[in-house]
Design a protein around this motif. Structure first.
Motif, PDB file in Angstrom:
ATOM      1  N   ARG A 139     -45.979  42.582 -16.112  1.00  0.00           N
ATOM      2  CA  ARG A 139     -45.321  41.745 -15.141  1.00  0.00           C
ATOM      3  C   ARG A 139     -45.662  40.292 -15.785  1.00  0.00           C
ATOM      4  O   ARG A 139     -44.783  39.369 -15.719  1.00  0.00           O
ATOM      5  N   SER A 176     -38.906  45.917  -9.890  1.00  0.00           N
ATOM      6  CA  SER A 176     -39.188  44.665 -10.459  1.00  0.00           C
ATOM      7  C   SER A 176     -38.231  44.386 -11.569  1.00  0.00           C
ATOM      8  O   SER A 176     -38.207  44.873 -12.798  1.00  0.00           O
ATOM      9  N   ASP A 277     -43.950  41.665  -7.938  1.00  0.00           N
ATOM     10  CA  ASP A 277     -43.620  40.268  -8.406  1.00  0.00           C
ATOM     11  C   ASP A 277     -44.273  39.385  -7.482  1.00  0.00           C
ATOM     12  O   ASP A 277     -44.635  38.163  -8.006  1.00  0.00           O
TER      13      ASP A 277
END
Length: 426
Positions: A139, A176, A277
């Motif tokens: 991420r 996400s 996130d």
């Protein structure tokens, strides 16, 4: 049978493929950031690797077809390992190659952790299985971070050593949108359970790249919690970091020294989170705000030579018997010992494991600096804890002394002439 040898940088021996020609394209794509070739000449070596360990006389790892999957043979596996898919095989192969590098180079300490380079800072992530190391690294890579490793790293001369292995994501992906778009843009080999990313060199560090760490972050996934970076207690940080190292035979004192260096030199924080996130945003925001690190020394604690294992490891000598409650014991000399908060961390006598002592266990260990019997320890603890039944104190001390003896952390005091044991000085 068709055999094909492939040599990898830092590995003292070939990977031999038996009738696995169809695996070559996937293997070449998967390890494109780990230099490899049909011959060992010209492949880079890890600084500090003894010349005798840079090339083995015979293949080190072997791969065979087995049904729809593969069988992997390695000197570090107790038996050949069956892998049902190409993705599973490449994962296991990467682990064995990293182990081979660490055995060949005594100064390379294997670490089950993740790391990224973000805003000019190197962040080292530690956490249990399913704490989210791989997804958090991926991420952060989806934004501006450069991945240094998502599950498998090493420390070399005070720096994080990358193996160039792409991140592996558990499927299905978490909710996400940013991560899902990123994974779709850089798809790698996958099966029903895991999928790899196939990014460029701007997003993933190649084999052999080294970066000084700037902070240690302990991942703590907590349902329904807001993302927060919290100070980590000294004992918590030490416990989590030491648990991530793979300890070679006799290497516990050196690993204990490395863990101490990390936590004495770097800020350590707990990242408590639920939403991926939100956690990534907080880490990116706070990376530049972490206090500057006093970097690890370039020269690491000495690590033992670790030859390629052959056959079964030698068994430990039998432990001393427990004796009776009046037997005198003391700390075994020469053990590596570090204190973190109120906890003690010690390497065992053979140097194969690290133990943590808290509370009463740590107090008794300090008392064992001089000869001490269980009877004497029971009397001291009974005075300190008058409300605790004496029978419970004696039972727990018996268990503690037995555990310390089995770990070769304590030894009996030698008898004096005439058959009487040396008494502890008052």
């Amino acid at each position: 049978m068709t055999c094909r040898d492939i040599f990898f940088a830092g590995v003292p021996g070939a990977v031999r493929l038996h009738d696995c020609e169809g695996l070559l394209p996937a293997l070449g794509e998967f390890f494109r950031f780990w230099p490899h070739a049909p011959q060992p000449e010209g492949l880079p070596a890890i600084p500090g690797t003894p010349p005798s360990a840079r090339r083995g006389p015979r293949p080190l790892l072997a791969i065979f077809p087995q049904g729809r999957g593969y069988r992997l043979r390695s000197p570090w596996l107790p038996a050949p390992r069956h892998e049902p898919s190409g993705a599973c095989l490449l994962c296991s192969l990467a682990i064995e190659l990293a182990a081979a590098c660490c055995h060949a180079c005594p100064g390379l300490a294997s670490l089950h952790a993740a790391a990224v380079r973000l805003h000019g800072r190197t962040l080292l992530f530690c956490g249990d299985n399913r704490a989210g190391k791989s997804t958090l690294v991926a991420r952060l890579m989806a934004d501006t971070a450069r991945g240094l490793g998502d599950d498998m790293l090493a420390l070399h001369q005070g720096r994080v050593f990358s193996f160039g292995v792409p991140p592996r994501l558990r499927l299905p992906l978490p909710a996400s949108p940013v991560l899902r778009r990123f994974a779709a843009a850089f798809p790698g080999i996958r099966d029903r359970h895991y999928g790899y990313l196939a990014t460029g060199p701007d997003r993933l560090a190649p084999w052999g790249e080294r970066n000084r760490p700037d902070a240690v972050i302990l991942l703590e996934r907590t349902p329904r919690s807001r993302a927060a970076l919290l100070p980590a207690p000294a004992a918590t940080g030490m416990d989590s970091v030491l648990a991530r190292f793979l300890i070679p035979g006799g290497g516990a004192p050196g690993i204990l020294g490395l863990g101490t260096q990390l936590l004495d030199s770097l800020p350590c924080r707990i990242l408590r989170y639920d939403d991926l996130d939100e956690a990534a945003g907080l880490v990116a925001q706070r990376a530049l705000l972490l206090p500057p690190a006093a970097h690890l020394a370039d020269a690491p604690p000495p690590m033992p030579e670790r030859p390629i294992p052959e056959g079964r490891p030698p068994s430990l000598p039998p432990r001393e018997d427990d004796g009776d409650s009046s037997t005198l014991w003391r700390q075994r000399p020469g053990l590596a010992c570090r204190q973190a908060g109120q906890s003690l961390f010690l390497s065992d006598g053979p140097g194969n494991r690290i133990f943590r002592l808290d509370g009463t266990g740590a107090a008794v260990w300090h008392l064992l600096a001089s000869p001490l019997s269980r009877d004497e320890a029971a009397s001291l603890l009974a005075e300190t804890f008058p409300r605790v039944p004496e029978g419970r104190i004696r039972h727990e001390l018996h268990q503690l002394f037995r555990a310390l003896s089995e770990a070769r952390l304590i030894e009996k005091v030698a008898d004096r002439p005439g058959g009487r044991q040396e008494r502890r000085s008052q």
